[in-house]
Design a protein around this motif. Sequence first.
Motif, PDB file in Angstrom:
ATOM      1  N   LEU A 172       0.819  -1.219   0.000  1.00  0.00           N
ATOM      2  CA  LEU A 172       0.000   0.000   0.000  1.00  0.00           C
ATOM      3  C   LEU A 172       0.846   1.260   0.000  1.00  0.00           C
ATOM      4  N   GLY A 173       2.017   1.191   0.601  1.00  0.00           N
ATOM      5  CA  GLY A 173       2.879   2.362   0.656  1.00  0.00           C
ATOM      6  C   GLY A 173       2.185   3.522   1.353  1.00  0.00           C
ATOM      7  N   MET A 174       2.172   4.672   0.705  1.00  0.00           N
ATOM      8  CA  MET A 174       1.574   5.869   1.290  1.00  0.00           C
ATOM      9  C   MET A 174       0.049   5.879   1.180  1.00  0.00           C
ATOM     10  N   ALA A 175      -0.517   4.960   0.403  1.00  0.00           N
ATOM     11  CA  ALA A 175      -1.981   4.821   0.281  1.00  0.00           C
ATOM     12  C   ALA A 175      -2.664   6.146  -0.041  1.00  0.00           C
ATOM     13  N   HIS A 176      -2.036   6.917  -0.930  1.00  0.00           N
ATOM     14  CA  HIS A 176      -2.566   8.228  -1.333  1.00  0.00           C
ATOM     15  C   HIS A 176      -2.750   9.164  -0.134  1.00  0.00           C
ATOM     16  N   GLY A 177      -2.054   8.876   0.953  1.00  0.00           N
ATOM     17  CA  GLY A 177      -2.162   9.724   2.132  1.00  0.00           C
ATOM     18  C   GLY A 177      -3.436   9.523   2.934  1.00  0.00           C
TER      19      GLY A 177
END
Length: 240
Positions: A172-177
Amino acid sequence: MVQVCLNGPRGAADGTAVPLTPASMARAAAEAVAAGATDIHVHPKTPCGQDSLSPRVVAATLEAIRARVSVPVGVTTGAWAEPDPAARLARVRGWTVLPDHASVNWHEPGAEETAAALIDLGVGVEAGIWSGTDAAVRFALSPLGPKVLRVLAEVTDTDAAEASARTLLSELGMAHGRPVLLHGEDAGAWPVLRLAGRLGLATRVGLEDTLLLPDGRRATSNAQLVIEGLVQYGCAQRAS
């Protein structure tokens, strides 16, 4: 945040504790909120206990629950409730009573269209990103990503749930914030809930995700699971 997931696709075969009618869902919701839940996820059901996106069924469920609680209430848009993407979209657009939010499983056909329709209606979208699918990749490329209410990081692996959860969060990483709510299911429910506590992420617990308490005893209610979930979550936070 600890959300309660009242019933999921479970039915009568899963025991009398699982609420299947608007009245029983409302009672379970009120008990869970009194126990400490701050948000509700529910699957509206037909009289025969099947998940439904019917405007009539959704309205009856939301009205019953909102008569008992004042916290946000969300519903499913899972493909099992309406397999045809076009029919699912029509159902959602036909809702006469709107939930505060609705989950959209990003790996399912028609997910982007369903999410866009919900956003147009002013309904918050919980982007369901399941482990073991390509949902995280799809979500990373989605122009709707920054517009969702939150991401539901849903760990479907029950054997190595914590490892699977960490892999999913990495994907997911930053998951669009957007905020992330991390949860597991069945044998993975409690390990993933404790991991969410250690990581300071929102989580959920309820009879949709598990029928059992951490010690293996059968849960008697959603409220009992919420009480135990808050203990496990808080203990995990203090131990981290």
